[in-house]
Design an enzyme around this catalytic site. Sequence first.
Site, PDB file in Angstrom:
ATOM      1  N   ARG A 128     -19.237  72.159 -38.934  1.00  0.00           N
ATOM      2  CA  ARG A 128     -19.981  71.913 -37.689  1.00  0.00           C
ATOM      3  C   ARG A 128     -21.312  71.207 -38.004  1.00  0.00           C
ATOM      4  NH1 ARG A 128     -17.287  77.009 -35.855  1.00  0.00           N
ATOM      5  NH2 ARG A 128     -18.755  78.365 -36.925  1.00  0.00           N
ATOM      6  N   PHE A 169     -10.242  71.566 -27.897  1.00  0.00           N
ATOM      7  CA  PHE A 169      -9.997  72.956 -28.345  1.00  0.00           C
ATOM      8  C   PHE A 169     -11.348  73.583 -28.727  1.00  0.00           C
ATOM      9  CE2 PHE A 169      -6.503  70.169 -29.730  1.00  0.00           C
ATOM     10  CZ  PHE A 169      -5.434  70.694 -29.017  1.00  0.00           C
ATOM     11  N   ASP A 218     -11.009  73.254 -23.323  1.00  0.00           N
ATOM     12  CA  ASP A 218     -10.173  74.346 -23.843  1.00  0.00           C
ATOM     13  C   ASP A 218      -9.278  74.860 -22.716  1.00  0.00           C
ATOM     14  OD1 ASP A 218     -10.448  76.176 -26.591  1.00  0.00           O
ATOM     15  OD2 ASP A 218      -9.498  77.241 -24.930  1.00  0.00           O
ATOM     16  N   ASN A 231      -5.571  71.743 -20.454  1.00  0.00           N
ATOM     17  CA  ASN A 231      -4.690  71.610 -21.603  1.00  0.00           C
ATOM     18  C   ASN A 231      -4.995  70.257 -22.264  1.00  0.00           C
ATOM     19  OD1 ASN A 231      -2.398  70.670 -23.131  1.00  0.00           O
ATOM     20  ND2 ASN A 231      -1.197  72.317 -22.220  1.00  0.00           N
ATOM     21  N   ASP A 269     -10.239  70.463 -33.073  1.00  0.00           N
ATOM     22  CA  ASP A 269     -10.252  71.742 -33.808  1.00  0.00           C
ATOM     23  C   ASP A 269      -9.205  72.671 -33.194  1.00  0.00           C
ATOM     24  OD1 ASP A 269     -10.906  73.923 -35.362  1.00  0.00           O
ATOM     25  OD2 ASP A 269     -12.678  74.460 -34.193  1.00  0.00           O
ATOM     26  N   CYS A 301      -6.028  74.478 -39.301  1.00  0.00           N
ATOM     27  CA  CYS A 301      -6.324  75.787 -39.896  1.00  0.00           C
ATOM     28  C   CYS A 301      -5.034  76.526 -40.263  1.00  0.00           C
ATOM     29  CB  CYS A 301      -7.177  76.628 -38.961  1.00  0.00           C
ATOM     30  SG  CYS A 301      -6.383  77.000 -37.388  1.00  0.00           S
TER      31      CYS A 301
END
Length: 400
Positions: A214, A230, A252, A280, A301, A341
């Site tokens: 970040r 996101f 989000d 979405n 992200d 992730c």
Amino acid sequence: MGLAVVSLKKGEGRLLKSGGMWIFDNEIATIMGSFVNGDIVLIHDFDGYPLGKGFINTNSRITVRLLSRNEQTVIDEVFFEKRVRDAWEYRKKVVDTRSCRVIFGEADFFPGLVIDKFSDVLVVQSLALGIDRYKEMIIELLKKVLKEDGIQIRGVYERSDAKVRRQEGMELVKGFIGPEFPTLVEIEENQVKYQVDVKDGQKTGFFLDQKYNRLAIQKLCKNAKVLDCFTHTGSFALNAGIAGASSVLGVDASALAVDQAAANARLNGLEDRVQFLCRNVFELLPELEEKEEKFDVVILDPPAFTKSRSSIKNAVKGYREINLRALKLVREGGFLATCSCSHFMDYELFTQTIGQAARSAHKRLRQVEYRTQAPDHPILWAADESYYLKFYIFQVCSDR
């Protein structure tokens, strides 16, 4: 009565012998002696050579989780206090410890245990039966070690509500350990303030692993028009705002996350420049493209699109699609920050997928930097599951 002995099949235990922490059910030849799941057992190679001690749980595919490579080690309060001290001393050297992950499972040699510190609150996630027995002792030891550094912990909340516990034959658990306290906790990171919901936020309430990623986008966002996809509780969006972005849109699909992100924007006095939308992302990006919207910086992200090997193919499609859409929204010479992730979406596959998206979007990428998770989430070599976060920043150029 002695400890039960787990003996490996000939040729098995390669992961363990190369520095890993797990023994799978199909690697075991015999278990001699009596035990209850969660007990500590001795680990022997096929020829009787001692390999260490660990927790056993025959309910789990990961049948034994290593604690020590020395069979003579006594697993007691002294043993765990040394590991807690080691974990904390390491954090003090490598991260801003006001809020950080203090214990990161196998990578800190605490198999199945995660403890995050948010200011003066601890959030605990216990994912393995063996470590669960020692959980409260470890928490008390951690409080003691922190107190020696002048840090008084005012509350502990347990978030052992991850479905993976069922694979260990364990119930999902959520609630206070010790006295109750207000579960909205204010933290500060990279000069940005957040309200962290340790009770109902995702996982332990906040994703500390992206702390320095970040920070890395801040230098790109001054006077920029930024899209943060996101956004969750707005962390990348707020870093862009604090760095002086002219406008930021965070998106989000969770209304709860968007409400929290908007509250965080107000907390930082950024509500005039940082806006949030509950949509979405997969639906919104094509709409923005159709309107010929362009952004100086686009950030992706997403949550893990795959948590198993079997769903990798669909995950690849998802990552390709969002990167393709995002690349089309970046103005010439602008920047894309993109990450995964998911442990199963490894570095090579993620890199290849972004390359495919860039070719389809007719864009050339200049890599600015490649990063992983913050160092309070250390990557233990040979414990592949500890390396999960891949984070790229690219400058985006047309291929003409």
